[in-house]
Motif scaffolding. Structure first.
Motif, PDB file in Angstrom:
ATOM      1  N   UNK A 168       3.232  -2.402   6.245  1.00 52.84           N
ATOM      2  CA  UNK A 168       2.788  -1.688   4.682  1.00 52.84           C
ATOM      3  C   UNK A 168       4.042  -1.986   3.748  1.00 52.84           C
ATOM      4  N   UNK A 169       3.401  -2.478   2.721  1.00 57.16           N
ATOM      5  CA  UNK A 169       4.193  -2.814   1.476  1.00 57.16           C
ATOM      6  C   UNK A 169       4.014  -1.922   0.591  1.00 57.16           C
ATOM      7  N   UNK A 170       5.080  -1.508  -0.304  1.00 59.30           N
ATOM      8  CA  UNK A 170       5.013  -0.750  -1.495  1.00 59.30           C
ATOM      9  C   UNK A 170       4.063  -1.248  -2.533  1.00 59.30           C
ATOM     10  N   UNK A 171       3.489  -0.466  -3.398  1.00 62.24           N
ATOM     11  CA  UNK A 171       2.709  -1.050  -4.437  1.00 62.24           C
ATOM     12  C   UNK A 171       3.443  -1.650  -5.624  1.00 62.24           C
ATOM     13  N   UNK A 172       2.955  -2.527  -6.397  1.00 65.69           N
ATOM     14  CA  UNK A 172       3.625  -3.325  -7.484  1.00 65.69           C
ATOM     15  C   UNK A 172       4.161  -2.232  -8.548  1.00 65.69           C
ATOM     16  N   UNK A 173       3.236  -1.025  -8.651  1.00 66.02           N
ATOM     17  CA  UNK A 173       3.769  -0.182  -9.325  1.00 66.02           C
ATOM     18  C   UNK A 173       4.222   1.258  -8.819  1.00 66.02           C
ATOM     19  N   UNK A 174       5.083   1.476  -8.296  1.00 66.24           N
ATOM     20  CA  UNK A 174       5.489   2.905  -7.660  1.00 66.24           C
ATOM     21  C   UNK A 174       5.294   4.214  -8.613  1.00 66.24           C
ATOM     22  N   UNK A 175       4.536   5.261  -7.834  1.00 60.95           N
ATOM     23  CA  UNK A 175       4.573   6.372  -8.873  1.00 60.95           C
ATOM     24  C   UNK A 175       5.667   7.024  -8.945  1.00 60.95           C
ATOM     25  N   UNK A 176       5.963   7.415 -10.201  1.00 65.20           N
ATOM     26  CA  UNK A 176       7.170   8.159 -10.688  1.00 65.20           C
ATOM     27  C   UNK A 176       7.397   9.459 -10.527  1.00 65.20           C
ATOM     28  N   UNK A 177       8.117  10.360  -9.776  1.00 65.45           N
ATOM     29  CA  UNK A 177       8.136  11.749  -9.898  1.00 65.45           C
ATOM     30  C   UNK A 177       9.783  12.380  -9.948  1.00 65.45           C
ATOM     31  N   UNK A 178       9.896  13.290 -10.477  1.00 60.70           N
ATOM     32  CA  UNK A 178      11.370  13.867 -10.933  1.00 60.70           C
ATOM     33  C   UNK A 178      11.357  15.098  -9.794  1.00 60.70           C
ATOM     34  N   UNK A 179      12.389  15.304  -9.172  1.00 58.93           N
ATOM     35  CA  UNK A 179      12.654  16.545  -8.370  1.00 58.93           C
ATOM     36  C   UNK A 179      13.889  17.119  -8.516  1.00 58.93           C
TER      37      UNK A 179
END
Length: 199
Positions: free
Chosen positions: A30-41
């Motif tokens: 599996x490969x990451x999507x072109x646009x990764x979801x962004x989260x702040x932790x």
């Protein structure tokens, strides 16, 4: 021999995870999507715990970690190959890491003795490869006779075998020849509970 060799060379030249028709195979990476979801932790470091403010993160997320040392002694935070500087009590640091497509994101303090004292945690990764496998497994659960699937099992349901508890008469001979046939089959092992077992 030459035909077999040519076939092997063609197979070796085929890109990994792609069959001859150009379609993805189950073993494809599996490969990451072109646009990764962004989260702040937000991550709090104390004596002696690493405490994120979330219980899970999405697969392949670009994770911004807002780290604060809320303890009294210096701590750091390592996530894979990414690490914060050593932070004195009250100091903060921000860093970004890329989550994988499944598994967990491990967070730990590498100050000697701190990890062993409890400064390690992991944030589960949701919605990625593991979720796909779980969904695939759930579609076939009704066909599986297993302890964790007793309620959903929909396959063959043989009756519960009941045997006389009395021991058979003892044979007169001293040498006995026995044939034991082992097979795997579904049996009712308790009232309304079926499992795939070896007999």
């Amino acid at each position: 021999y030459e035909a077999l060799l040519a076939r092997a060379q063609d197979t070796a030249a085929q890109p990994a995870g792609v069959d001859e028709a150009g379609e993805g195979t189950p073993g494809a990476a599996a490969l990451p999507p072109a646009q990764r979801p962004e989260v702040t932790v937000a991550v709090s470091l104390t004596e002696f715990a690493v405490t994120p403010d979330v219980e899970e993160i999405p697969a392949w997320a670009r994770v911004t970690l807002e780290i604060s040392n809320d303890g009294q002694v210096p701590h750091d935070l390592h996530v894979g190959d990414v690490a914060s500087p050593l932070l004195d009590g009250g100091n903060t640091h921000e860093m970004t890491v890329d989550a994988p497509g499944s598994g967990q994101l491990a967070l730990l303090c590498t100050v000697p003795g701190h990890e062993a004292a409890g400064m390690r945690t992991a944030i589960p990764i949701m919605g990625g490869e593991d979720a796909d496998m779980d969904a695939s497994a759930s579609t076939s659960q009704g066909d599986a006779a297993a302890p964790d699937n007793a309620a959903a099992y929909e396959g063959p349901k043989p009756p519960l075998p009941r045997r006389d508890p009395a021991a058979p008469a003892r044979p007169e001979t001293t040498v006995h020849e026995l044939t034991l046939t082992v097979e795997e089959k579904v049996m009712q092992v308790a009232e309304d509970v079926w499992q795939q077992v070896w007999t």
